[in-house]
Enzyme design. Structure first.
Site, PDB file in Angstrom:
ATOM      1  N   ARG A 113       0.709  -1.423  -0.005  1.00  0.00           N
ATOM      2  CA  ARG A 113       0.136  -0.008  -0.145  1.00  0.00           C
ATOM      3  C   ARG A 113       0.867   1.244  -0.062  1.00  0.00           C
ATOM      4  O   ARG A 113       1.816   1.269   0.796  1.00  0.00           O
ATOM      5  CB  ARG A 113      -0.951  -0.047   1.177  1.00  0.00           C
ATOM      6  N   THR A 408      -9.004   0.323  -9.417  1.00  0.00           N
ATOM      7  CA  THR A 408      -8.418  -1.163  -8.982  1.00  0.00           C
ATOM      8  C   THR A 408      -8.345  -2.049 -10.155  1.00  0.00           C
ATOM      9  O   THR A 408      -9.347  -2.036 -11.040  1.00  0.00           O
ATOM     10  CB  THR A 408      -8.548  -1.544  -7.388  1.00  0.00           C
ATOM     11  N   GLN A 452      -3.640   7.811  -4.321  1.00  0.00           N
ATOM     12  CA  GLN A 452      -4.157   7.072  -3.237  1.00  0.00           C
ATOM     13  C   GLN A 452      -4.252   7.881  -1.821  1.00  0.00           C
ATOM     14  O   GLN A 452      -5.093   7.387  -0.961  1.00  0.00           O
ATOM     15  CB  GLN A 452      -3.470   5.755  -2.811  1.00  0.00           C
ATOM     16  N   ASP A 455      -7.730   8.282  -0.147  1.00  0.00           N
ATOM     17  CA  ASP A 455      -8.643   7.313   0.504  1.00  0.00           C
ATOM     18  C   ASP A 455      -8.331   7.811   1.809  1.00  0.00           C
ATOM     19  O   ASP A 455      -9.160   7.086   2.790  1.00  0.00           O
ATOM     20  CB  ASP A 455      -7.984   5.896   0.281  1.00  0.00           C
ATOM     21  N   SER A 480     -10.270  -0.763   0.496  1.00  0.00           N
ATOM     22  CA  SER A 480     -11.275  -1.528   0.505  1.00  0.00           C
ATOM     23  C   SER A 480     -10.947  -2.954  -0.320  1.00  0.00           C
ATOM     24  O   SER A 480     -11.745  -3.810  -0.351  1.00  0.00           O
ATOM     25  CB  SER A 480     -12.784  -1.123  -0.060  1.00  0.00           C
ATOM     26  N   GLY A 510     -13.197  -2.093  -7.480  1.00  0.00           N
ATOM     27  CA  GLY A 510     -14.378  -1.383  -7.262  1.00  0.00           C
ATOM     28  C   GLY A 510     -14.605  -0.309  -6.316  1.00  0.00           C
ATOM     29  O   GLY A 510     -15.781  -0.222  -5.985  1.00  0.00           O
ATOM     30  N   GLY A 511     -13.379   0.198  -5.661  1.00  0.00           N
ATOM     31  CA  GLY A 511     -13.558   0.891  -4.444  1.00  0.00           C
ATOM     32  C   GLY A 511     -14.288   0.307  -3.329  1.00  0.00           C
ATOM     33  O   GLY A 511     -14.106  -1.139  -3.069  1.00  0.00           O
TER      34      GLY A 511
END
Length: 608
Positions: A113, A408, A452, A455, A480, A510-511
């Site tokens: 991440r 994603t 990112q 988020d 997610s 898909g978030g």
């Protein structure tokens, strides 16, 4: 008139392999399938290995690696690099990802991440008046770019579990970047619909004609700058990306934006991959393994499923090819309860303690039973569901305002040794921050940088209470993404999470909608007798805690009416999930499914 990047390439050149140690890549004669609308797919049976990815060129690269004796990790690396080229709207070397790996005995979680640069603070996404920035203003700025983690993550995984030479795994992407590939329908549509990307001169030169029209379906796109960057990484490893010219170029572009970010070369050089313990959760006859925080995926998926297991079904779950209104009502209510906990408690574990000191308190059977008791059969809980109290906390967290999550791609692999990967990878929004970097190669093209950091919650506190997922230096934003590996239970202990034989690998883009996409798929596989492809073809009906989103034109009218009667506010959406699933059947062979809403396919060796 077409320029260099759109030229027609002789077939003979396309079929030339790029030789590398232990592996010769052969460019396939593939034409990526149409991704507009909903296209039924058959599902794919294979004998001993399989890979599912969002684009046929990427899936074929993985198949060739597996055919050459490569591991699941080897195939995943090749797939990711090709996706960076052919699906730049979704993932790439300018972003990050979560990789779940099964080596035949244990499951490990590789956390790539992105991290917030050292120079940020909690006001990163606030304007001069202390108000949150408009979301798209933040996205398309240098402030949104986190330190990318995907290259270092894949390198670390390869050092532990790779079989083929690192450099050879870049052969497919280098070949396609140099020689070119046919623009797919999905890439064309994404380009055509994105005005922000056109504002970046380098991206406009790469992806659009002089009049601003997006490259057409079937036009050949080359990316020499990305090919050169791939060659450097193939030769020198991750140092070629995190140090030197490529790193300096990345940092300079972030800092040169109209609204600049603070990311610098020290942030890149200091980035560290985290290898974490997967969370494996017993779920009746299965054990489901997923990613721990900073991903909220597994915890929220398993909260939904755990709550549902406390809910008796009044009707058959499938009715006319869609989940029944009775099941959907309970699924939506369980989702509301789970998302309320997610939004309050889950964030980077280096900065936020779990309730009661253990994230598994959110999955405790007694706690989920109490939460399930809030669901009524006659009326929805509504949009303002309060979080529960799964365990004691030293800090009282605030629930932040809701904000969008996007993007994603997902890759699932099972190799001939029975080892498996589930990897979800992202640059967040479509085309990320819309900042294209060429790595100081002096060549046209390049790769896109993530957004990112959006988020994180833009709002650092509410009513004097801090938000768990606020921006802090070095912190990883909550995600997610829900890469998932499923196993048979190893014993009969209801609380045991020991794993038996591998059952499946799956996940989706898909978030925040990834969570209900994966949850419904698991139910369809375990409880409804559907195969991998049938499970992915079900219509989507979901909530992230507020409105109920219904997949456009796919839910029976009487089911809609019943949900409306129960108090659910319905809103039609496209809901273009990108689920990929591979299931190991009882005879040891494999069967995979790819989402009918996107371009993905499953490839492997032929079933006997």
């Amino acid at each position: 008139m077409l320029g260099w990047k759109h030229c027609l390439i002789p077939l003979g050149l396309l079929l030339m392999p790029l030789a590398a140690s232990g592996f010769d890549y052969q460019t396939p004669a593939l034409s990526p399938e149409t991704a507009s609308g909903f296209t039924q797919k058959p599902g794919w049976a294979t004998q001993s290995f399989a890979v599912v990815a969002a684009n046929p060129l990427a899936a074929d690269a993985g198949r060739q690696i597996l055919q050459a004796g490569g591991s699941a990790i080897d195939a995943t690396i090749a797939v990711q690099m090709v996706l960076a080229l052919v699906e730049p709207q979704s993932s790439g070397i300018g972003g990050g990802g979560f990789l779940l790996h099964f080596d035949g005995s244990e499951v490990r979680a590789f956390d790539g991440r992105e991290t917030a640069p050292a120079g940020v603070d909690e006001t990163l996404f606030l304007n001069a008046q202390g108000e949150p920035l408009a979301f798209m203003d933040a996205v398309t700025s240098g402030r949104s770019v986190g330190v990318p983690g995907i290259v270092k993550m894949l390198e670390k995984a390869h050092k532990k579990h790779g079989k083929l030479d690192w450099a050879s795994l870049f052969a497919p992407a280098i070949t396609l970047a140099k020689n070119g590939f046919a623009v797919s329908e999905r890439l064309h549509q994404s380009l055509a619909n994105d005005d922000a990307l056109r504002q970046n001169p380098a991206a406009r030169a790469l992806y659009y004609h002089d009049d601003g029209a997006a490259l057409a379906v079937g036009e050949t796109l080359q990316n020499p700058a990305l090919a050169a960057i791939f060659e450097k990484i193939a030769e020198r490893g991750s140092k070629a990306f995190y140090q030197g010219k490529v790193a300096k170029d990345l940092a300079a572009r972030v800092q040169a934006q109209k609204m600049p970010g603070s990311l610098d070369v020290d942030d890149l050089e200091n980035y560290e991959v985290q290898e974490r313990d997967a969370i494996c959760t017993p779920w009746q006859q299965w054990t489901v393994c997923g990613f721990p925080p900073p991903s909220s995926g597994h915890l929220t998926v398993m909260q939904i499923l755990g709550i549902l297991d406390n809910e008796p079904m009044a009707k058959a779950p499938l009715d006319g090819g869609a989940p029944s209104d009775d099941w959907l009502h309970r699924f939506l209510e369980a989702s509301r309860l789970a998302f309320a906990d997610r939004n309050r408690y889950i964030a980077d574990p280096a900065f936020v303690d779990a309730p009661g000191g253990d994230w598994r308190t959110l999955l405790a059977p007694a706690y989920l039973k109490r939460r399930a008791g809030l669901i009524g059969a006659e009326q929805s809980l509504g949009e303002d569901v309060a979080p529960g109290r799964p365990g004691a906390l030293e800090i009282s967290w605030a629930t932040p305002p809701r904000q969008p999550e996007y993007g994603t791609s997902h890759v699932s692999v099972i190799d001939a040794d029975g080892h498996a990967v589930a990897m979800t990878t992202s640059i967040e929004q479509a085309f990320g921050s819309r900042i294209l970097a060429d790595g100081a190669t002096g060549l046209a093209g390049g790769y896109l940088l993530n957004n990112q950091l959006t988020d994180f919650s833009f709002t650092p506190e509410v009513d004097g209470k801090p938000v768990a997922n606020r921006v802090q230096p070095g912190k990883r934003p909550r995600s997610s993404m829900s890469p998932t590996l499923v196993f048979k239970r190893a014993d009969d202990d209801a609380q045991a999470a020991a794993i038996g034989p591998l059952v499946a690998t799956l996940g989706s883009p898909g978030g925040a909608a990834i969570i209900p996409y994966v949850a419904q798929t698991l139910v369809a596989l375990r409880d409804w007798g559907l195969d991998a492809q049938q499970a992915l073809s079900l219509p989507h009906v979901l909530t992230l805690g507020d409105s109920v989103y219904v997949e456009k034109d796919r839910l029976p009218a009487d089911t809609r009416a019943a949900l409306d009667e129960l108090g659910h506010t319905l809103s039609d959406r496209e809901l273009t999930s990108g689920l990929g699933v591979i299931v190991r059947r009882e005879d040891g062979s494999l069967f995979g499914g790819a989402d009918p809403r996107r371009e993905g396919v499953v490839m492997g060796d032929e079933a006997e």
